[in-house]
Design a protein around this motif. Sequence first.
Motif, mmCIF file in Angstrom:
data_model
loop_
_atom_site.group_PDB
_atom_site.id
_atom_site.type_symbol
_atom_site.label_atom_id
_atom_site.label_comp_id
_atom_site.label_asym_id
_atom_site.label_seq_id
_atom_site.Cartn_x
_atom_site.Cartn_y
_atom_site.Cartn_z
ATOM 1 N N VAL A 4 -7.051 5.646 -4.062
ATOM 2 C CA VAL A 4 -7.662 5.992 -3.064
ATOM 3 C C VAL A 4 -8.387 7.225 -3.714
ATOM 4 N N ASP A 5 -7.478 7.823 -4.092
ATOM 5 C CA ASP A 5 -7.543 9.113 -4.361
ATOM 6 C C ASP A 5 -8.826 9.240 -5.128
ATOM 7 N N GLN A 28 -14.925 13.655 -1.292
ATOM 8 C CA GLN A 28 -14.840 13.130 0.279
ATOM 9 C C GLN A 28 -13.924 12.247 0.671
ATOM 10 N N ASP A 29 -13.820 12.775 1.526
ATOM 11 C CA ASP A 29 -12.235 11.101 2.248
ATOM 12 C C ASP A 29 -12.873 10.629 2.861
ATOM 13 N N HIS A 76 -4.172 17.292 0.528
ATOM 14 C CA HIS A 76 -3.582 16.353 -0.224
ATOM 15 C C HIS A 76 -2.272 16.495 -1.164
ATOM 16 N N VAL A 77 -2.055 14.882 -1.157
ATOM 17 C CA VAL A 77 -0.764 14.392 -2.127
ATOM 18 C C VAL A 77 -1.025 13.278 -2.300
ATOM 19 N N SER A 78 -0.689 13.275 -3.535
ATOM 20 C CA SER A 78 -0.282 12.008 -4.717
ATOM 21 C C SER A 78 0.706 12.108 -5.295
ATOM 22 N N SER A 85 -1.209 8.074 -1.485
ATOM 23 C CA SER A 85 -2.243 9.509 -1.380
ATOM 24 C C SER A 85 -1.520 9.979 -0.059
ATOM 25 N N LEU A 86 -1.877 10.747 0.329
ATOM 26 C CA LEU A 86 -0.911 11.402 2.016
ATOM 27 C C LEU A 86 -1.913 12.000 2.009
#
Length: 139
Positions: free
Chosen positions: A111-112, A120-121, A12-14, A20-21
């Motif tokens: 989203v993050d 959780q996602d 996960h990259v913010s 938010s990816l």
Amino acid sequence: MPTTLVSDIDRHVSTKQGHSLNFKAEEPRSVPDVAVQPCLNAGCREAGAKAEPAKTEPAKADAEPDTKPDTKPATKKAGKGPTVGEIAAAMRKIIDEDDAEKLTSDGSVRVDAIEAELGQDIPAHLRDAAAKQIEKGEV
């Protein structure tokens, strides 16, 4: 023009710009130009580039502070994801906290931040349904 990147692990990259990816291991994904460098700093690579062998030295101190490997548990409740109501409640809580770091520039919940609140996602379609509930004043 978006760049296609891939990660060797689920990640996960913010970004500081509010992106938010989520990357699934070895699944290429399109990344907006403004998010490419933070993704590369987090360990992603351009699709088609060979993976580098794992390094044993510690991470550099100049790494982006807002990037991190995805360390959230896969699920919170024995294989079941969050409900629309749970997502909406988490979003409402975040909105009520009024923490600028958890909100986008237009006031939407990041989203993050929702995923961190729930541990959780969350699927995009459930997040969108939860946002509609909040807009209608149902939560």
